[in-house]
Design a protein around this motif. Structure first.
Motif, PDB file in Angstrom:
ATOM      1  N   UNK A  55      57.839  54.855  17.926  1.00  0.00           N
ATOM      2  CA  UNK A  55      56.831  53.792  18.090  1.00  0.00           C
ATOM      3  C   UNK A  55      55.408  54.286  17.812  1.00  0.00           C
ATOM      4  N   UNK A  56      55.268  55.594  17.627  1.00  0.00           N
ATOM      5  CA  UNK A  56      53.948  56.204  17.380  1.00  0.00           C
ATOM      6  C   UNK A  56      52.963  55.878  18.506  1.00  0.00           C
ATOM      7  N   UNK A  57      53.434  56.153  19.745  1.00  0.00           N
ATOM      8  CA  UNK A  57      52.607  55.916  20.926  1.00  0.00           C
ATOM      9  C   UNK A  57      52.571  57.173  21.784  1.00  0.00           C
ATOM     10  N   UNK A  58      51.585  57.232  22.668  1.00  0.00           N
ATOM     11  CA  UNK A  58      51.527  58.279  23.690  1.00  0.00           C
ATOM     12  C   UNK A  58      51.583  57.593  25.049  1.00  0.00           C
ATOM     13  N   UNK A  59      52.021  58.332  26.047  1.00  0.00           N
ATOM     14  CA  UNK A  59      52.140  57.801  27.402  1.00  0.00           C
ATOM     15  C   UNK A  59      51.176  58.560  28.305  1.00  0.00           C
ATOM     16  N   UNK A  60      50.244  57.823  28.892  1.00  0.00           N
ATOM     17  CA  UNK A  60      49.242  58.396  29.788  1.00  0.00           C
ATOM     18  C   UNK A  60      49.357  57.736  31.154  1.00  0.00           C
ATOM     19  N   UNK A  61      48.676  58.287  32.145  1.00  0.00           N
ATOM     20  CA  UNK A  61      48.681  57.707  33.487  1.00  0.00           C
ATOM     21  C   UNK A  61      47.279  57.227  33.823  1.00  0.00           C
ATOM     22  N   UNK A  62      47.191  56.339  34.796  1.00  0.00           N
ATOM     23  CA  UNK A  62      45.899  55.866  35.300  1.00  0.00           C
ATOM     24  C   UNK A  62      45.866  56.185  36.781  1.00  0.00           C
ATOM     25  N   UNK A  63      44.873  56.986  37.190  1.00  0.00           N
ATOM     26  CA  UNK A  63      44.822  57.438  38.573  1.00  0.00           C
ATOM     27  C   UNK A  63      43.394  57.432  39.107  1.00  0.00           C
ATOM     28  N   UNK A  64      43.281  57.274  40.413  1.00  0.00           N
ATOM     29  CA  UNK A  64      42.001  57.399  41.100  1.00  0.00           C
ATOM     30  C   UNK A  64      41.689  58.879  41.281  1.00  0.00           C
ATOM     31  N   UNK A  65      40.470  59.275  40.942  1.00  0.00           N
ATOM     32  CA  UNK A  65      40.012  60.655  41.150  1.00  0.00           C
ATOM     33  C   UNK A  65      38.649  60.595  41.828  1.00  0.00           C
ATOM     34  N   UNK A  66      38.566  61.083  43.063  1.00  0.00           N
ATOM     35  CA  UNK A  66      37.332  61.001  43.838  1.00  0.00           C
ATOM     36  C   UNK A  66      36.128  61.633  43.134  1.00  0.00           C
ATOM     37  N   UNK A  67      36.237  62.841  42.541  1.00  0.00           N
ATOM     38  CA  UNK A  67      35.057  63.399  41.864  1.00  0.00           C
ATOM     39  C   UNK A  67      34.526  62.494  40.742  1.00  0.00           C
ATOM     40  N   UNK A  68      35.428  61.837  40.035  1.00  0.00           N
ATOM     41  CA  UNK A  68      34.997  60.920  38.969  1.00  0.00           C
ATOM     42  C   UNK A  68      34.266  59.732  39.585  1.00  0.00           C
ATOM     43  N   UNK A  69      34.812  59.189  40.665  1.00  0.00           N
ATOM     44  CA  UNK A  69      34.182  58.083  41.376  1.00  0.00           C
ATOM     45  C   UNK A  69      32.793  58.484  41.870  1.00  0.00           C
ATOM     46  N   UNK A  70      32.685  59.667  42.484  1.00  0.00           N
ATOM     47  CA  UNK A  70      31.407  60.125  43.024  1.00  0.00           C
ATOM     48  C   UNK A  70      30.370  60.370  41.936  1.00  0.00           C
ATOM     49  N   UNK A  71      30.829  60.722  40.735  1.00  0.00           N
ATOM     50  CA  UNK A  71      29.883  60.975  39.643  1.00  0.00           C
ATOM     51  C   UNK A  71      29.233  59.698  39.142  1.00  0.00           C
ATOM     52  N   UNK A 101      58.739  62.432  35.773  1.00  0.00           N
ATOM     53  CA  UNK A 101      59.583  61.405  36.398  1.00  0.00           C
ATOM     54  C   UNK A 101      58.874  60.757  37.585  1.00  0.00           C
ATOM     55  N   UNK A 102      58.206  61.558  38.420  1.00  0.00           N
ATOM     56  CA  UNK A 102      57.487  61.002  39.569  1.00  0.00           C
ATOM     57  C   UNK A 102      56.380  60.044  39.139  1.00  0.00           C
ATOM     58  N   UNK A 103      55.579  60.453  38.155  1.00  0.00           N
ATOM     59  CA  UNK A 103      54.401  59.667  37.774  1.00  0.00           C
ATOM     60  C   UNK A 103      54.708  58.523  36.813  1.00  0.00           C
ATOM     61  N   UNK A 104      55.636  58.737  35.873  1.00  0.00           N
ATOM     62  CA  UNK A 104      55.848  57.732  34.824  1.00  0.00           C
ATOM     63  C   UNK A 104      57.182  57.016  34.922  1.00  0.00           C
ATOM     64  N   UNK A 105      58.148  57.616  35.616  1.00  0.00           N
ATOM     65  CA  UNK A 105      59.478  57.025  35.702  1.00  0.00           C
ATOM     66  C   UNK A 105      60.400  57.399  34.550  1.00  0.00           C
ATOM     67  N   UNK A 138      64.523  54.271  26.349  1.00  0.00           N
ATOM     68  CA  UNK A 138      65.843  54.485  26.957  1.00  0.00           C
ATOM     69  C   UNK A 138      65.849  55.622  27.989  1.00  0.00           C
ATOM     70  N   UNK A 139      64.750  56.368  28.129  1.00  0.00           N
ATOM     71  CA  UNK A 139      64.666  57.444  29.122  1.00  0.00           C
ATOM     72  C   UNK A 139      64.033  56.976  30.434  1.00  0.00           C
ATOM     73  N   UNK A 140      63.679  55.696  30.528  1.00  0.00           N
ATOM     74  CA  UNK A 140      63.063  55.150  31.749  1.00  0.00           C
ATOM     75  C   UNK A 140      64.135  55.021  32.824  1.00  0.00           C
ATOM     76  N   UNK A 141      63.940  55.702  33.986  1.00  0.00           N
ATOM     77  CA  UNK A 141      64.941  55.678  35.054  1.00  0.00           C
ATOM     78  C   UNK A 141      64.419  55.054  36.355  1.00  0.00           C
ATOM     79  N   UNK A 142      63.093  54.924  36.490  1.00  0.00           N
ATOM     80  CA  UNK A 142      62.508  54.269  37.665  1.00  0.00           C
ATOM     81  C   UNK A 142      61.091  53.810  37.343  1.00  0.00           C
ATOM     82  N   UNK A 143      60.439  53.231  38.320  1.00  0.00           N
ATOM     83  CA  UNK A 143      59.102  52.666  38.094  1.00  0.00           C
ATOM     84  C   UNK A 143      57.997  53.712  38.014  1.00  0.00           C
ATOM     85  N   UNK A 144      58.229  54.922  38.507  1.00  0.00           N
ATOM     86  CA  UNK A 144      57.176  55.935  38.499  1.00  0.00           C
ATOM     87  C   UNK A 144      56.111  55.582  39.521  1.00  0.00           C
ATOM     88  N   UNK A 145      54.871  55.906  39.207  1.00  0.00           N
ATOM     89  CA  UNK A 145      53.774  55.601  40.108  1.00  0.00           C
ATOM     90  C   UNK A 145      53.357  56.751  40.995  1.00  0.00           C
TER      91      UNK A 145
END
Length: 153
Positions: A55-71, A101-105, A138-145
């Protein structure tokens, strides 16, 4: 190379990870200089850039990071490559498969180490292993998060 002498070492914090204040003397070319440095002792970590070649895609995560928020320079949720700390006795390649697996599923198996090094050697002891890997729908086994945090440190 400079000669280094640790003059004093003080623990500033030992809550989750250790933060130490070092006073050192360095001698180079006959000149001695005294410096103070704060060093944060974080464990080794892994990170991976996952891609789907079909599919010519990359898989990234979106997360809260306190130092980024404070900046206040970016939104509090940032987009980043999947990453995590290596547990005691765990190999980097096992840690990154677990983190993916933990973060993306996705349960991946095809990975390749591309680099390793210190994340910020002026103040962190953290050593990071960098990987690339392949994912597909086809490698997706759970919701991640991510794993739910039990501590508020």
């Amino acid at each position: 190379m400079a000669d280094v002498k640790i003059v004093n070492q003080e623990t500033l914090s030992n809550s989750k990870y250790r933060l130490e204040l070092f006073e050192i003397e360095t001698t180079q070319n006959g000149q001695t200089e005294t410096q103070k440095r704060e060093i944060y002792f974080r464990p080794a970590a892994t990170t991976i850039l996952l891609h789907d070649p079909e599919r010519k895609t990359v898989l990234l995560t979106r997360q809260f990071r306190l130092p980024v928020y404070l900046s206040r320079k970016r939104p509090e949720l940032i987009i980043e490559a999947c990453a995590g700390l290596i547990d005691d006795g765990e190999l980097p390649e096992h840690a990154i498969v677990r983190e993916v697996e933990e973060e993306t599923g996705y349960r991946i198996s095809e990975i390749r180490q591309i680099a390793e090094g210190f994340s910020s050697p002026a103040s962190f002891m953290e050593y990071v292993y960098f990987f690339t890997g392949i994912y597909s729908q086809d490698l997706k086994v759970n919701e991640g998060g991510g794993k739910k945090k039990k501590e508020n440190i």
